[in-house]
Structures are given as C-alpha cells and as structure tokens.
Design an enzyme around this catalytic site. Structure first.
Site, mmCIF file in Angstrom:
data_model
loop_
_atom_site.group_PDB
_atom_site.id
_atom_site.type_symbol
_atom_site.label_atom_id
_atom_site.label_comp_id
_atom_site.label_asym_id
_atom_site.label_seq_id
_atom_site.Cartn_x
_atom_site.Cartn_y
_atom_site.Cartn_z
ATOM 1 N N HIS C 228 0.792 -1.226 0.000
ATOM 2 C CA HIS C 228 0.000 0.000 0.000
ATOM 3 C C HIS C 228 0.825 1.276 0.000
ATOM 4 O O HIS C 228 0.568 2.174 -0.803
ATOM 5 C CB HIS C 228 -1.073 0.045 1.079
ATOM 6 N N TYR C 232 1.677 5.467 -2.233
ATOM 7 C CA TYR C 232 2.097 6.831 -1.869
ATOM 8 C C TYR C 232 3.437 7.173 -2.495
ATOM 9 O O TYR C 232 3.723 8.340 -2.755
ATOM 10 C CB TYR C 232 2.094 7.011 -0.342
ATOM 11 N N HIS C 379 -9.987 1.158 -9.919
ATOM 12 C CA HIS C 379 -9.550 2.166 -8.954
ATOM 13 C C HIS C 379 -8.090 2.544 -9.159
ATOM 14 O O HIS C 379 -7.748 3.720 -9.255
ATOM 15 C CB HIS C 379 -9.770 1.658 -7.526
ATOM 16 N N PHE C 380 -7.196 1.537 -9.211
ATOM 17 C CA PHE C 380 -5.796 1.946 -9.192
ATOM 18 C C PHE C 380 -5.324 2.462 -10.556
ATOM 19 O O PHE C 380 -4.247 3.048 -10.635
ATOM 20 C CB PHE C 380 -4.878 0.886 -8.569
ATOM 21 N N HIS C 381 -6.148 2.286 -11.587
ATOM 22 C CA HIS C 381 -5.813 3.002 -12.814
ATOM 23 C C HIS C 381 -6.121 4.501 -12.685
ATOM 24 O O HIS C 381 -5.668 5.294 -13.500
ATOM 25 C CB HIS C 381 -6.512 2.381 -14.031
ATOM 26 N N ARG C 442 -11.426 -9.503 -10.696
ATOM 27 C CA ARG C 442 -10.247 -8.932 -11.321
ATOM 28 C C ARG C 442 -9.357 -10.078 -11.798
ATOM 29 O O ARG C 442 -9.632 -11.233 -11.525
ATOM 30 C CB ARG C 442 -9.493 -8.047 -10.323
ATOM 31 N N ARG C 443 -8.273 -9.768 -12.498
ATOM 32 C CA ARG C 443 -7.228 -10.719 -12.874
ATOM 33 C C ARG C 443 -7.787 -11.926 -13.635
ATOM 34 O O ARG C 443 -7.278 -13.029 -13.504
ATOM 35 C CB ARG C 443 -6.510 -11.254 -11.631
#
Lengths: 164, 44, 552
Positions: C228, C232, C379-381, C442-443
């Site tokens: 995680h 950042y 989300h993480f895109h 996902r995946r």
C-alpha cells in the site's frame, strides 16, 4: 531557530481540515456499527490446517467436502478449492437457509465470492476462511474464483441453488 | 526561502465550492456502496 | 555559501543522469503498455493473445509484464530521476556523492534486466503481486530486489546531500521540493522493508529449495506492508509537482507552504501501517487489527484531502491572476493550451474519483462488496495510471525540453495526447468500477469465463474501447517524447525552459519540529511496530508450510 512552535494555517484551510476529519469520523462510525453491532463481519477465523493433508486426512472435514445440516434451515458447508475447481461444484439448499461456509485450499491461493451476497473471501492454503449468509431469495448464486490461480482460473466456479 | 513577504488578500472561494462538490460526490458514491453492503445482509 | 537563484541550472552531467532515468522509465512503459490494451481487448471479446502464442504464452504472462513494467519499473525509474532533479534544484547544490547515486541507478538497471529474463520466458507469470505458493523462477525475485535496493541507494545519496546542505546553511529551512523528495524516499525505505523481508527470508530460500514450505499468510502480510505505501511512493512525487511546480506553471503560487510540509510529514508518519486494508478478506489476520488498520488508512486519506484543498487554492490564485472572475471563471482562465499543465489538471480530476474509490476500499466491511473485483484495477488506474502516470507525462513535457535544450515537439499533439488519456481512462475505469459492483472478478480473462452474465457485456465492451483510446494515447506520448529528445528543434537562448518552482503565497516561518526528520521517523517506526508486531509474531510462531507450484 526561534520561530513559534505552531504553524500558521489559513482559516479556510482550517475549516476544510475540520470538515474532512468530521466526514472520515462519520464514515468510520458507520462501518464500525455495521461491523460490530449489526453483524457485517469480515472473514477472520484464524483456524489453521495442513494444506498437504487437508484433502486426504480422514479427520479433516475437507476430505469429504460438502453440505451438512446442523438443524432445520441451518447448514454448514465445507468447500475445498484446488486448481481449477471448487469441490463441491454445486450446493442445493431451501430458501431461508442460514449457511456457514468453510473454505480452504490444498494448493495455491484462490478467491471465493458468491454473487449478490457479501460472501467474499481470500482462500489461503493453510488457513480456513469462513462467513455466513442467509439465502432469503430463491434462485442460482454462482460462486467464482476471484484470485489468479493459474491457467484454468477463468473457468473456476460453482453454484448454489436456493430452492423455493 | 524568502523570510517574510507582504501577504496578498486572497480568499479561495472557488476552491470551497469545488471541495463542496467533492464532499457531496464522496457521500453519494460511498453511500451507494455502503447501501449495497447493507442490502445484501449480515455475514454473521 | 551560494546565493539562491530562481533559475538554478543543473550541470550537463546531472541532466544526463536524470535523462537516463527517463530512458529506463519510458523503455519500460513502451513494452509494458503493449499488454494493457490486450487485457482490455480480451474483455471486449477481441482476444489477440492466440496470435501472440509463439512469443507470449498467455493473458497472465501479459498481465504480469504489464504490472511489473508499468506499475513498478516505469514509476520507480521516473520517480528516482525526478526526485534527483528536485533535490538538486531545491537545495541548489550538486549531489554530495554523485557516484553513489550512479551506482544506485545502475543496480536498478541490472535489476530490471534480471527480472525481464524469467518474465519474457514465461517463467514468472505470477502477476506483480507474486503471491506464493505460486513459485516464480528465482531470478524474478532477485531482479525485483535489485530494483528496490537500487532505489534505496539513490535515496541514501539524497540524504547525504540534504545533510551537507544543512551544514552549509545553518539556521535555514529545507527548501520544500528537496524536503518533499527526501521524505518520499524515507517513507519508501521504511515501506519496502516488508517486501525485502518477504523475498529474503521466505521466497528466495524457498525458491532455492533450502526450505520446503513457507507460510502464505505471513508472505501476504509482508507483501502488503510494502504494497500500500507503494501507492504513496507513486503519488507523492505527483503531489510535489502539484504543490510546488504546477502553480508556477499556471502563473500562481503555492497556497500554503507550511501545509504542504505538514502533509508530507503526515505521509511519512501514516503511509506504512495500513496494509491490512488489502487483507480484509484474509483468514489469518485478526478482525480487530483489520479495524485498526482501517482507522489508520482513513488517517492517511486525511493528508490527501488537505492536498486537494491547497493545490486547488493555488490554482484558483493563478486563475484569478490571469483574470478569471467569479466562482468558476478562474478554472477557465488557467492555461489550457499548455500540455504540461493540462496533463496534471486532468490527472487531478481523475484522482477526484480515485480518492473516493480509495476511501471506499479502506472502509472495512464495505470492502466486501468490491474486494478482488474489477473495481480494484478500475480504482488503481485512477491512482497509479492517472494521478501518477498522467502527471509524470505532464512533467516530462517540460522536463525533456529542459534536459535536452530542445522545444517540445508539436505541443498541440501533446495536448491531444493528454485529453485522450483522460477520456480513455474515464471510459475504462468507469466500466471497471461498474463491473466490480456487479461482481466481475479482477485478474480474469472475462472474455472466456463461463459464468459471465449478459448484463456485463456492455461494460466489457467499454473496457475495450477505453483500452483502445489509452493504447493510442500512450504510444502518442512516447512518440512525442522521442521526437522531442532526439529530433526536436533546438531552443534559442530566450526559449530555454527553466525548472518551475512556485513561491509560497503564505510563507509563515517553519518551526523546528517541522524541519527535522528525527521525530517523524521515530513516530513512523513506532506506529509500524504497534500496527504490525502482534500480528507478525502470531503468524511467525504459528507458521504453516506450503510447498510451491507452477500452475501457468
């Protein structure tokens, strides 16, 4: 250095700090109440098993996976995840049943998610994931593998049939 | 770093409006996923 | 002591060194981005993988290459290079031990090459999270370790330079962009201890056959210790640019210097002890610890919310200076013809939704709705591929001209590129979020999954369309950068780009506790120990051995 120990913050910024903190506090209370008072819990049994014998040891419930009726309308089901299938692949229960799922893996990691329910668990060899759901509506509920587990991953699924 | 400069009067009013839009969007979107959780029933 | 100047220039040697980072970063991006669209196309029913069979064996090999090269290599190489520049420019002094930094960079290059061998040979198709007990070729683990160690060494180079500056400038406050660079690196070094311990104590001994089995829950816990805060590490360099460079590019100032510093210190403090929110559905992590980490994850959302305000206020100031009137006129008045600014503004808009999704993910049981679903890559895109990547693209639109002394090749095309990325990502990530809410995993190559209901099809098609737009956008980007760097028109003396560094609007004096690493580092380590030690001790003392598998 002889500067003041406190930094100066713009008054508008200070208001925004309060609003965003307040919002986060409200959210955490809402999820905390749902989790600890209402029963929306996460899977965290901490039970451990030996992944190499869990499918064969006669004392292991996963040597004979499937549905067990505990009382009328109350069931538990042991599911063994392996490449690339769930055993059993199909479970039938009457509508209104309370079903507790105990899922483990004998090889790699898998996922276990029952569509249209809150059952969503990581399946980790050596550990037992468990959650409960009450099936209030008749119909078919597919359970699918949600973690990459090798070349047959996309075809790994099963279903729960809830009979009226 | 310059030590001290005369401060210009500036009130970030537009920023406040943008942040208000953010807060409303956050509450609506987060709330809708929270609602899905609650409507699917307990896991205990 | 040197006099600080607004146009401090890097030496040609330093420019070359930063440039090498960009070459590594963009090379990784150019290979890794081939596979992202292939995933998206597969979802839409246009599976091209069968045609790639002689070279690339599967969807999963492609997905692994995409994740490792784009999320790990492109980001890390860009970030170390960019932070080298901001450290030097911030302190207005050269690196204390440049050879140390060169060493770090070349260790990273070797690491990437070593990782590439098993990746391309289909011997490490374990995705970028490399969860055991899938066992990759040991070279994969060694290569990744070298990439991390290389970034550590470059970080040490920054700290020595900061310490040297402090000695030369007694009583002065660290310049913000240099401070932010070192804080980012310090956070990264605490964070990557997790994956270093995972690889060195579990995965490598196991891959070499020295131990028969390892505990999978323990390995996951070490992984997410790093996994995680990695986010950042991607975001903080973008924040640095949004705080201190973007306002200058837009003709404004940094709204609040002290708030920007406080935010970076808060990130050092709270970025790491949050990993269990990736393990909410794991069986071996006690429930109470999951709840504690969800509170801690909310605490790390707080500095991001502060960032939103301060950055937007800086932009509003710029917009008003440019003649923008009323509540929204300042937005229109921003320089929407500058591709570097526009990329970063659009990245910020996408991150609006990324932040909302992130708070949803962090929300304890709410996470049950979307865990391991298509929502998560959706989300993480918005974070790594928008807030970070689109900002980094925007930064290179001034950085490459700065480093090479050439003019940006066809700024209009760069503008189009930024908008295409924005639109492609909106379509792609919205479809992925919706699919996740509908229960799509996902995946998973959903084009071939037997359980896909008809109601998903429209959204799967949108995934493919978004992917196609992103595909064009990313190679347009690489083309523009290559044209600028190797064939661009030489800029005249007056057209030379300078490094944009914004002056603070509010420059209140900074107290001593906000200009020293010690209390924050101690606090960060203490929080990590409190948040992780009890669970780690339990997992280590009750470890269950799992043998390895090759299942791809």
């Amino acid at each position: 250095m002889t500067t003041k120990p406190i930094i100066e913050i713009d008054p508008y910024e200070k208001t925004w700090m309060r609003i965003s903190l307040g919002l986060l506090v409200v959210f955490i209370i809402m999820v905390g109440v749902a989790g600890y008072a209402l029963g929306f819990q996460l899977p965290a049994s901490e039970t451990r098993v030996n992944p190499q014998t869990v499918a064969t040891d006669p004392n292991s419930p996963w040597s004979n996976p499937g549905l067990r009726e505990l009382a009328p309308g109350k069931y538990e089901v042991y599911i063994l995840a392996q490449i690339w299938l769930f055993n059993p692949r199909e479970i039938t229960v009457p509508v209104g049943s309370t079903v507790t799922f105990y899922v483990t893996s004998k090889d790699v990691q898998h996922g276990f998610k029952i569509q249209d329910t809150n059952i969503n668990m990581q399946i980790i060899p050596g550990y037992v994931s468990t959650l409960t759901h009450v099936f209030d509506k008749p119909g078919e509920y597919p359970y699918i593998c949600t973690e990459y587990c090798g070349s047959g991953h996309a075809a790994m699924f099963g279903k729960i049939i809830v009979e009226p | 770093m310059p030590k001290k400069q005369p401060e210009e009067p500036f009130e970030p009013k537009g920023t406040i409006v943008v942040m208000a839009i953010f807060v409303v969007t956050l509450i609506v979107l987060w709330g809708s996923v929270y609602y899905i959780l609650i409507s699917r029933g307990v896991t205990l | 002591m040197t006099i600080a100047t607004a146009n401090y220039d890097l030496t040609p040697q330093e420019k070359k060194f930063v440039g090498w980072h960009l070459i590594l970063a963009i090379s990784a991006l150019s290979v890794g981005s081939l596979f992202g669209p292939l995933q998206a196309f597969e979802h839409a029913g246009w599976d091209l993988y069968p045609y790639l069979q002689p070279v690339f064996k599967s969807y999963y090999q492609g997905l692994t290459i995409h994740g490792v090269l784009n999320a790990l290599v492109w980001t890390t190489a860009f970030i170390t290079g960019f932070l080298t520049l901001t450290t030097i420019r911030g302190l207005q002094r050269s690196l204390r031990y440049p050879k140390l930094n060169y060493t770090g960079f070349w260790v990273m290059v070797v690491g990437v090459l070593v990782t590439a061998v098993p990746l391309l040979a289909n011997n490490a198709s374990v995705l970028y999270t490399f969860y055991p007990p899938m066992k990759a070729d040991w070279l994969f683990y060694v290569g990744l370790t070298l990439v991390v160690i290389g970034s550590w060494i470059e970080g040490y180079g920054f700290y020595f330079t900061m310490a040297a500056w402090r000695k030369e400038h007694p009583g002065e406050t660290y310049p913000f962009i240099a401070l932010a660079s070192s804080v980012t690196m310090a956070m990264w070094q605490i964070a990557t201890l997790g994956v270093a311990i995972e690889i060195l104590t579990l995965l490598l001994p196991w891959a070499w056959g020295m131990v028969g089995g390892i505990d999978i829950q323990l390995a996951r816990t070490y992984f997410w210790f790093t996994g995680h805060p990695l986010v950042y590490f991607w975001l903080l360099p973008a924040y640095l640019s949004w705080y201190a460079m973007l306002p200058k590019q837009a003709g404004g100032k940094l709204f609040s210097d002290s708030m920007a510093r406080l935010v970076f210190w808060l990130f050092l403090l709270t970025s790491v002890p949050v990993g269990f929110h990736h393990q909410y559905v794991d069986p071996g992590v006690p429930d109470s610890w999951k709840f504690i980490h969800s509170i801690l994850t909310y605490s790390v959302a707080f500095p991001s919310m502060l960032t939103a305000f301060t950055v937007i206020a800086g932009l509003e100031y710029a917009g008003r200076k440019r003649g923008g009137k009323g509540l929204f006129g300042w937005i229109k008045a921003l320089p929407w013809d500058d591709p570097s600014v526009v990329s970063q503004l659009l990245a910020g808009i996408l991150f609006f939704f990324g932040g909302i999704g992130g708070i949803t993910n962090a929300s304890y049981n709410v996470n049950l709705v979307i865990h391991n679903t298509a929502w998560v890559p959706g989300h993480f895109h918005l974070t790594v591929s928008s807030a970070a990547t689109l900002s980094f693209m925007g930064i290179t639109y001034w950085l490459v001209p700065y480093l090479t002394g050439r003019k940006l090749w066809k700024p209009k095309w760069a503008l189009i590129q930024a908008w295409m990325w924005f639109i492609g990502m909106l379509i792609f990530s919205n479809a992925m979020h919706v699919l996740g809410l509908l229960g799509a995993p996902r995946r998973t190559p959903l084009g071939e999954a037997p359980y896909v209901p008809a109601e998903w099809n429209g959204h799967l098609l949108r995934v493919g369309i978004g992917g196609a737009i992103l595909f064009v956008a990313v190679y347009l980007y690489i083309f523009i950068i290559a044209k600028t760097a190797f064939g661009g028109e030489k800029a005249s003396e007056s057209e030379q780009v300078t490094i944009p560094v914004a002056e603070p609007l509010h420059a209140s004096p900074i107290p001593a506790w906000m200009d020293t690493f010690k209390p924050w580092l101690i606090g960060a380590v203490l929080l990590v120990v409190i948040a992780y030690a009890p669970v780690l001790i339990d997992l280590i003392t009750h470890a269950v051995g799992s043998p390895g598998f090759r299942v791809w």
